[in-house]
Design a protein around this motif. Sequence first.
Motif, short mmCIF file in Angstrom:
data_model
loop_
_atom_site.label_atom_id
_atom_site.label_comp_id
_atom_site.label_asym_id
_atom_site.label_seq_id
_atom_site.Cartn_x
_atom_site.Cartn_y
_atom_site.Cartn_z
N GLN A 166 0.79 -1.23 0.00
CA GLN A 166 0.00 0.00 0.00
C GLN A 166 0.82 1.28 0.00
N THR A 192 -0.53 8.40 9.21
CA THR A 192 -1.84 7.78 9.01
C THR A 192 -1.76 6.67 7.98
N LEU A 193 -1.12 6.96 6.84
CA LEU A 193 -0.97 5.95 5.79
C LEU A 193 -0.13 4.78 6.27
N ASN A 195 0.19 3.66 9.36
CA ASN A 195 -0.60 2.83 10.27
C ASN A 195 -1.63 2.01 9.52
N GLU A 196 -2.25 2.60 8.49
CA GLU A 196 -3.23 1.86 7.70
C GLU A 196 -2.58 0.69 6.97
N ALA A 197 -1.36 0.90 6.46
CA ALA A 197 -0.67 -0.17 5.74
C ALA A 197 -0.22 -1.29 6.67
N GLN A 198 0.00 -0.95 7.95
CA GLN A 198 0.38 -1.97 8.92
C GLN A 198 -0.83 -2.69 9.51
N ASP A 199 -1.97 -2.02 9.49
CA ASP A 199 -3.17 -2.58 10.09
C ASP A 199 -4.14 -3.14 9.05
N GLU A 200 -3.61 -3.49 7.87
CA GLU A 200 -4.49 -3.96 6.80
C GLU A 200 -5.24 -5.22 7.23
#
Length: 244
Positions: A166, A192-193, A195-200
């Motif tokens: 991502q 933010t990006l 964290n989103e890529a780690q929490d997919e």
Amino acid sequence: MLAYRSGIFPMADSREDPEVFWIEPRMRAILPLQGLHVSHSLARTLKRDRFEVTCNAAFSQVMDACAAPRAVRPSELEEDSDETGESWISHRIQRSYEMLHTLGLAHSVECWQRDAQTGERALVGGLYGVGFDGVFCGESMFSRTRDSSKVALCWLVAALRRGGAQLLDCQFITSHLASLGAVEIPQSRYLTLLNEAQDEPKTPDQPAALPLPEAFAALLEDAGDAEPSSSPGKFIAQFLTQTS
């Protein structure tokens, strides 16, 4: 790895510097994986298969080349310059990345050219970085032959997309990076990006991203399954230009 997962990265003042500084810039450069700009000339270079491209075949050699003196910080993914300057990649930092590579957390993409007479291949370009979850943090690249680092970047982006990544972090923006599609965003947006890529979500509809070597291998397999008249370079060029 906690530093990368937290949005910071290391630098040193010189090759011999024993100290490591941790950097958290106010503005961060990323290259959106769907936004790579492939010029007509770069697409032609890809299609001609001027380079043999590999993954993790020469990690330490790539680091040595990236640590060679140059005018700008190598992690800017800038094309090579004839000017010289101190490297931010100290021996201490290089040893740390080589350990991460041994642990399967740092990877390289290499471009090779073969000698027409001897058939021996020479390393002429490449890049390396740190990968985890859906993130790849590009650290440095080098080019000894025109367009070789750009070709390595094209293969990296294609492999990351094939593997479901991502986020491609470039750290600092340059005009060269901007010409390839990189954009600058606030560090807060980057976090933010990140964290989103780690929490997919790890679901059948959205499986976890593949590590770069596995994604690269899957990309090569796709290229091999393409129409007989195609080649790896043609496949990459079509993959990037049709979906960019």
